[in-house]
Design a protein around this motif. Structure first.
Motif, PDB file in Angstrom:
ATOM      1  N   SER A   1       0.812  -1.221   0.000  1.00 14.07           N
ATOM      2  CA  SER A   1       0.000   0.000   0.000  1.00 14.07           C
ATOM      3  C   SER A   1       0.844   1.269   0.000  1.00 14.07           C
ATOM      4  O   SER A   1       0.511   2.251  -0.678  1.00 14.07           O
ATOM      5  CB  SER A   1      -0.947   0.008   1.200  1.00 14.07           C
ATOM      6  N   ASN A   2       1.948   1.261   0.753  1.00 11.92           N
ATOM      7  CA  ASN A   2       2.788   2.464   0.828  1.00 11.92           C
ATOM      8  C   ASN A   2       3.416   2.806  -0.523  1.00 11.92           C
ATOM      9  O   ASN A   2       3.628   3.977  -0.847  1.00 11.92           O
ATOM     10  CB  ASN A   2       3.882   2.290   1.878  1.00 11.92           C
ATOM     11  N   ALA A   3       3.718   1.771  -1.313  1.00 11.47           N
ATOM     12  CA  ALA A   3       4.300   2.013  -2.638  1.00 11.47           C
ATOM     13  C   ALA A   3       3.257   2.630  -3.570  1.00 11.47           C
ATOM     14  O   ALA A   3       3.577   3.522  -4.365  1.00 11.47           O
ATOM     15  CB  ALA A   3       4.839   0.712  -3.222  1.00 11.47           C
ATOM     16  N   HIS A   4       2.022   2.176  -3.478  1.00 13.32           N
ATOM     17  CA  HIS A   4       0.945   2.774  -4.273  1.00 13.32           C
ATOM     18  C   HIS A   4       0.787   4.250  -3.908  1.00 13.32           C
ATOM     19  O   HIS A   4       0.656   5.112  -4.790  1.00 13.32           O
ATOM     20  CB  HIS A   4      -0.376   2.042  -4.027  1.00 13.32           C
ATOM     21  N   PHE A   5       0.802   4.534  -2.622  1.00 11.09           N
ATOM     22  CA  PHE A   5       0.671   5.918  -2.180  1.00 11.09           C
ATOM     23  C   PHE A   5       1.852   6.762  -2.662  1.00 11.09           C
ATOM     24  O   PHE A   5       1.678   7.888  -3.141  1.00 11.09           O
ATOM     25  CB  PHE A   5       0.583   5.981  -0.651  1.00 11.09           C
ATOM     26  N   ALA A   6       3.062   6.224  -2.546  1.00 11.43           N
ATOM     27  CA  ALA A   6       4.259   6.951  -2.974  1.00 11.43           C
ATOM     28  C   ALA A   6       4.212   7.256  -4.463  1.00 11.43           C
ATOM     29  O   ALA A   6       4.680   8.326  -4.901  1.00 11.43           O
ATOM     30  CB  ALA A   6       5.514   6.145  -2.641  1.00 11.43           C
ATOM     31  N   LEU A   7       3.640   6.348  -5.252  1.00 12.12           N
ATOM     32  CA  LEU A   7       3.498   6.596  -6.687  1.00 12.12           C
ATOM     33  C   LEU A   7       2.585   7.802  -6.924  1.00 12.12           C
ATOM     34  O   LEU A   7       2.873   8.651  -7.787  1.00 12.12           O
ATOM     35  CB  LEU A   7       2.935   5.356  -7.373  1.00 12.12           C
ATOM     36  N   GLY A   8       1.513   7.897  -6.156  1.00 17.63           N
ATOM     37  CA  GLY A   8       0.647   9.060  -6.257  1.00 17.63           C
ATOM     38  C   GLY A   8       1.370  10.353  -5.911  1.00 17.63           C
ATOM     39  O   GLY A   8       1.202  11.376  -6.584  1.00 17.63           O
ATOM     40  N   VAL A   9       2.189  10.303  -4.882  1.00 18.95           N
ATOM     41  CA  VAL A   9       2.978  11.478  -4.485  1.00 18.95           C
ATOM     42  C   VAL A   9       3.932  11.877  -5.604  1.00 18.95           C
ATOM     43  O   VAL A   9       4.083  13.065  -5.916  1.00 18.95           O
ATOM     44  CB  VAL A   9       3.757  11.196  -3.186  1.00 18.95           C
ATOM     45  N   ALA A  10       4.586  10.891  -6.208  1.00 16.77           N
ATOM     46  CA  ALA A  10       5.523  11.179  -7.304  1.00 16.77           C
ATOM     47  C   ALA A  10       4.803  11.806  -8.495  1.00 16.77           C
ATOM     48  O   ALA A  10       5.310  12.750  -9.115  1.00 16.77           O
ATOM     49  CB  ALA A  10       6.243   9.901  -7.723  1.00 16.77           C
ATOM     50  N   TYR A  11       3.620  11.305  -8.812  1.00 16.12           N
ATOM     51  CA  TYR A  11       2.823  11.923  -9.884  1.00 16.12           C
ATOM     52  C   TYR A  11       2.524  13.383  -9.539  1.00 16.12           C
ATOM     53  O   TYR A  11       2.624  14.269 -10.400  1.00 16.12           O
ATOM     54  CB  TYR A  11       1.507  11.175 -10.071  1.00 16.12           C
ATOM     55  N   SER A  12       2.148  13.616  -8.301  1.00 12.25           N
ATOM     56  CA  SER A  12       1.813  14.974  -7.874  1.00 12.25           C
ATOM     57  C   SER A  12       3.017  15.907  -7.948  1.00 12.25           C
ATOM     58  O   SER A  12       2.918  17.039  -8.441  1.00 12.25           O
ATOM     59  CB  SER A  12       1.267  14.936  -6.438  1.00 12.25           C
ATOM     60  N   ARG A  13       4.167  15.398  -7.473  1.00 13.48           N
ATOM     61  CA  ARG A  13       5.395  16.205  -7.523  1.00 13.48           C
ATOM     62  C   ARG A  13       5.783  16.527  -8.963  1.00 13.48           C
ATOM     63  O   ARG A  13       6.380  17.573  -9.235  1.00 13.48           O
ATOM     64  CB  ARG A  13       6.537  15.454  -6.826  1.00 13.48           C
ATOM     65  N   ASN A  14       5.432  15.623  -9.874  1.00 14.48           N
ATOM     66  CA  ASN A  14       5.748  15.825 -11.290  1.00 14.48           C
ATOM     67  C   ASN A  14       4.635  16.596 -12.018  1.00 14.48           C
ATOM     68  O   ASN A  14       4.658  16.725 -13.240  1.00 14.48           O
ATOM     69  CB  ASN A  14       5.959  14.469 -11.975  1.00 14.48           C
ATOM     70  N   LYS A  15       3.668  17.074 -11.238  1.00 10.90           N
ATOM     71  CA  LYS A  15       2.527  17.861 -11.739  1.00 10.90           C
ATOM     72  C   LYS A  15       1.617  17.068 -12.679  1.00 10.90           C
ATOM     73  O   LYS A  15       0.887  17.654 -13.483  1.00 10.90           O
ATOM     74  CB  LYS A  15       3.017  19.146 -12.415  1.00 10.90           C
TER      75      LYS A  15
END
Length: 258
Positions: free
Chosen positions: A211-225
Motif C-alpha cells: 500500500s505504501n508504494a501505491h501511495f508513494a506513486l501518487g505522491v511522485a505523480y503529484s510532484r511531477n505535476k
C-alpha cells in the motif's frame, strides 16, 4: 482466511494425533519428548506460513521446553513475536538464535532487521552484511534491501542506492522494498520519471499489496505535476486499502490537489 487457518491447524493436529495413535496401535516404542517437540515445531512453523502467529507461538513455546538448543526454533519464535508486533521479545529470541548458530544467514538477517526496528542502526550493520554476503543465502536480496534502508535512514544515499541496486538485480520481481526506497532516493533529487518507474515496480505483480508504494506513486505523480494521474492513484489507494494509513494519507492529499 481465518477458516483456512482453522483447517490448516486441525490438519496439523490430526497428523500429530495420528502419529501418536499409530505408535500405540502397532505396539512400537512410545514417541520421545524430542520427537513430540519436533512435531510441535513443525505445526508452529506451518501456522507461521498460514499467517497465524498466535497458534504458532502456542506450539513453538511448548517445543522450546525440550528443544532448548535449537537455533531454528529460536528463530521461528522470534518471527512469531515480530508478527505480533512484540519487538522486544522478538529481538531476544533472534539474539539467542544467532548465539546458537552464528552461521545462519536467516537468523542474522532477522536480527539485523529487528535492530533496525529498534533504531539501533549501527548494531544492525554487521548481521545484515553477513547475511548479504553469504553465497548460500537464497534470500540475500532481503539483507541487501535492509542494508539499503539502513544507509538511507543514516543519510548515506550513495551506499543506500548501491545496496538497493544489488537487491533489484538479484531479485527483480520480488525486491518490492528495494524499488520503493530507490524511488525515495530519486524523488529527493527531483528525478521524477525514474522515481515513478521504481514506485510502479514496487506496486505491481508480486508487490501489488504494498500500500505504501501505491501511495508513494501518487505522491511522485503529484510532484511531477501529473495531477490527474495522482488523483486516480490516490482514489485507487483508498479503494484497495480502505483501512490503511496509506488510504488516510491519500484522502488528505486529494484535498490539496489542484
Amino acid at each position: 482466511m481465518l477458516l483456512k487457518h482453522f483447517f490448516s491447524f486441525v490438519l496439523a493436529v490430526s497428523v500429530f494425533v495420528s502419529v501418536l495413535g499409530c505408535a500405540s496401535l502397532t505396539g512400537k516404542k512410545k514417541m520421545s519428548q524430542k520427537e513430540r517437540a519436533e512435531i510441535l515445531m513443525r505445526i508452529g512453523n506451518g501456522a507461521l506460513v498460514e499467517g497465524d502467529p498466535t497458534t504458532a507461538l502456542q506450539n513453538l513455546l511448548q517445543a522450546e521446553k525440550v528443544l532448548t538448543e535449537s537455533s531454528v526454533l529460536q528463530h521461528s519464535i522470534a518471527v512469531a513475536f515480530y508478527r505480533k508486533n512484540d519487538i522486544n521479545r522478538a529481538l531476544e529470541y533472534a539474539e539467542r538464535s544467532v548465539e546458537l548458530d552464528s552461521n545462519s544467514a536467516l537468523a542474522q538477517n532477522t536480527l539485523g532487521a529487528l535492530y533496525m526496528k529498534k533504531e539501533r542502526f549501527r548494531e544492525a550493520k554487521d548481521p545484515l552484511m553477513f547475511a548479504a554476503k553469504d553465497p548460500l543465502n537464497r534470500e540475500a536480496y532481503k539483507a541487501r534491501t535492509n542494508l539499503g534502508i539502513l544507509h538511507y535512514k543514516l543519510g548515506d544515499y550513495k551506499k543506500a542506492k548501491n545496496n538497493l541496486d544489488v537487491a533489484v538485480r538479484s531479485e527483480p520481481i520480488r525486491a518490492c522494498k528495494a524499488y520503493y526506497y530507490k524511488g525515495h532516493i530519486l524523488l529527493r533529487s527531483a528525478n521524477f520519471d525514474r522515481a515513478i518507474s521504481n514506485y510502479k515496480k514496487a506496486s505491481e505483480k508480486l508487490c501489488g499489496g504494498f500500500s505504501n508504494a501505491h501511495f508513494a506513486l501518487g505522491v511522485a505523480y503529484s510532484r511531477n505535476k501529473n495531477y490527474e494521474l495522482a488523483r486516480k492513484k490516490f482514489v485507487e489507494v483508498h479503494q484497495l486499502f480502505p483501512e490503511s494509513e496509506a488510504a488516510r494519507q491519500a484522502l488528505d492529499r486529494l484535498k490539496f490537489l489542484p
